[in-house]
Design a protein around this motif. Structure first.
Motif, PDB file in Angstrom:
ATOM      1  N   HIS A   8       0.852  -1.189   0.000  1.00 48.71           N
ATOM      2  CA  HIS A   8       0.000   0.000   0.000  1.00 48.71           C
ATOM      3  C   HIS A   8       0.890   1.242   0.000  1.00 48.71           C
ATOM      4  N   HIS A  40      -5.058   6.565  -5.136  1.00 51.55           N
ATOM      5  CA  HIS A  40      -6.510   6.691  -5.044  1.00 51.55           C
ATOM      6  C   HIS A  40      -7.138   6.837  -6.446  1.00 51.55           C
ATOM      7  N   GLU A  65      -6.314   2.161  -4.874  1.00 47.40           N
ATOM      8  CA  GLU A  65      -7.109   2.294  -3.651  1.00 47.40           C
ATOM      9  C   GLU A  65      -8.425   2.953  -4.090  1.00 47.40           C
ATOM     10  N   HIS A  80     -12.075   2.571   2.027  1.00 44.34           N
ATOM     11  CA  HIS A  80     -11.031   2.449   1.004  1.00 44.34           C
ATOM     12  C   HIS A  80     -10.813   0.976   0.686  1.00 44.34           C
ATOM     13  N   HIS A 195      -7.232  -0.450   5.961  1.00 43.42           N
ATOM     14  CA  HIS A 195      -7.417   0.144   7.303  1.00 43.42           C
ATOM     15  C   HIS A 195      -8.884   0.216   7.751  1.00 43.42           C
ATOM     16  N   ARG A 201     -10.474   8.848  11.189  1.00 43.68           N
ATOM     17  CA  ARG A 201     -10.907   9.216   9.857  1.00 43.68           C
ATOM     18  C   ARG A 201     -12.388   9.518   9.708  1.00 43.68           C
ATOM     19  N   ASP A 252       1.036   2.274   3.823  1.00 44.34           N
ATOM     20  CA  ASP A 252       0.227   3.395   3.315  1.00 44.34           C
ATOM     21  C   ASP A 252       1.106   4.654   3.175  1.00 44.34           C
TER      22      ASP A 252
HETATM   23 FE    FE Z   1      -6.751   4.820   2.543  1.00 48.05          FE
END
Ligand code: FE
Ligand code: AMP
Ligand code: FE
Ligand code: ZN
Length: 287
Positions: A8, A40, A65, A80, A195, A201, A252
């Motif tokens: 990631h 993304h 992602e 995600h 995640h 988030r 990530d």
């Molecule tokens: Fe993410």
């Protein structure tokens, strides 16, 4: 020999700060054997990353992602979904990514409009922070706020202006998380939930949604992640065990955009082999 696998990572094709080549150079520097590029909602970084990885003997896993949404108690939760080795030309997948990226642009403009009531910022300040064609996100607005001297880093920008509960926050279009699992499988990809419980988030993801995603063919859960506390890792491991899902770990990495270093979390080689073995997957690993 220890095999190091990080599945990631982001580049300038979305909200990372490295070019795809710089990402691969960093992977070589930290001793990774396998690296996934997972920007993304785009595959734009794949070609450059593949040639850089080929030159350095690193196995590149082409990934995305995928931004998704899921109904949660109070509002839509942002989810995600990592998609490994999907066909980048799969029409339904391309359509969804295009819809999401277009909506992200309109949404970024609206966030800036709202911010501009209180902060001296214009959308051009954001455009100055991203590569043409890159998937725009809140991190680029954060970078504009840093460039304008309003905040010192992305973290402060998120805390003060860009978090999901902020009065300036606007959401964007994204496919439903359960439907996205089907979408990724349809494109020949391997879907892994990124995640699942990263606490800061915004609205929490209901476990019932993860169960539905598993029912649709989800292959794994990313348990080891820099934004998972020990409790969130344990909860993810429990859930994976209950649902018969594989467990991955990844950094990530976003370059300078976040503190975590590439390779700071890794995936076990046996898990990586099992990911690729899934009957629906048609992996293409050569550059
Ligand atoms: Fe993410
Ligand atoms: P967006 O996709 O536009 O909704 O923005 C979410 C992205 O912002 C995530 O992919 C993270 O990479 C990034 N992000 C979230 N919180 C922070 C933070 N506190 N500092 C830096 N980046 C963050
Ligand atoms: Fe990001
Ligand atoms: Zn990510």
């Amino acid at each position: 020999m220890v095999v190091l696998i990080d599945l990631h990572a982001h580049t300038l094709a979305s909200d990372g700060t490295d070019t795809p080549t710089q990402l691969v150079v960093e992977a070589a520097r930290v001793g990774l054997d396998v690296l996934a590029i997972t920007d993304h909602d785009t595959t734009d970084g794949w070609a450059e990353a593949a040639s850089a990885a080929g030159e350095r003997g690193i196995t590149l896993v082409r990934g995305i992602e995928v931004s998704c949404g899921a109904p949660s108690a109070d509002r839509l939760a942002s989810v995600h979904l990592l998609a490994y080795l999907p066909d980048p030309d799969d029409a339904p997948l391309v359509r969804e990514m295009t819809l999401t990226r277009d909506s992200r642009e309109r949404r970024a403009e609206r966030i800036v409009e709202a911010l501009a009531r209180d902060v001296d910022i214009a959308y051009d300040d954001v455009l100055a922070q991203l590569e043409p064609g890159a998937t725009v996100g809140r991190p680029h607005i954060a970078d504009a706020l840093v460039a304008l001297g309003v905040v010192v880093d992305r973290d402060e920008a998120f805390e003060r202006y860009l978090h999901t509960g902020s009065p300036y926050y606007v959401s964007h279009y994204a496919p439903d998380a359960v439907e996205a699992v089907t979408l990724v499988l349809g494109a020949g990809g391997i879907p892994v939930l990124a995640h699942p419980f990263a606490g800061k988030r915004g609205p929490h993801l209901d476990e019932s949604i993860i169960e539905e995603m598993a029912g649709a063919g989800l292959v794994g859960l990313e348990a080891h992640h820099p934004e998972h506390s020990d409790q969130e890792v344990a909860r993810t491991l429990d859930l994976a065990r209950g649902l018969g899902l594989l467990v991955t770990g990844s950094s990530d990495y976003h370059g300078e955009g976040k503190v975590q270093r590439l390779g700071s979390r890794t995936t076990h080689p046996d898990v990586f082999a099992a990911l690729l073995e899934r009957p629906h997957a048609t992996p293409v690993l050569t550059p």
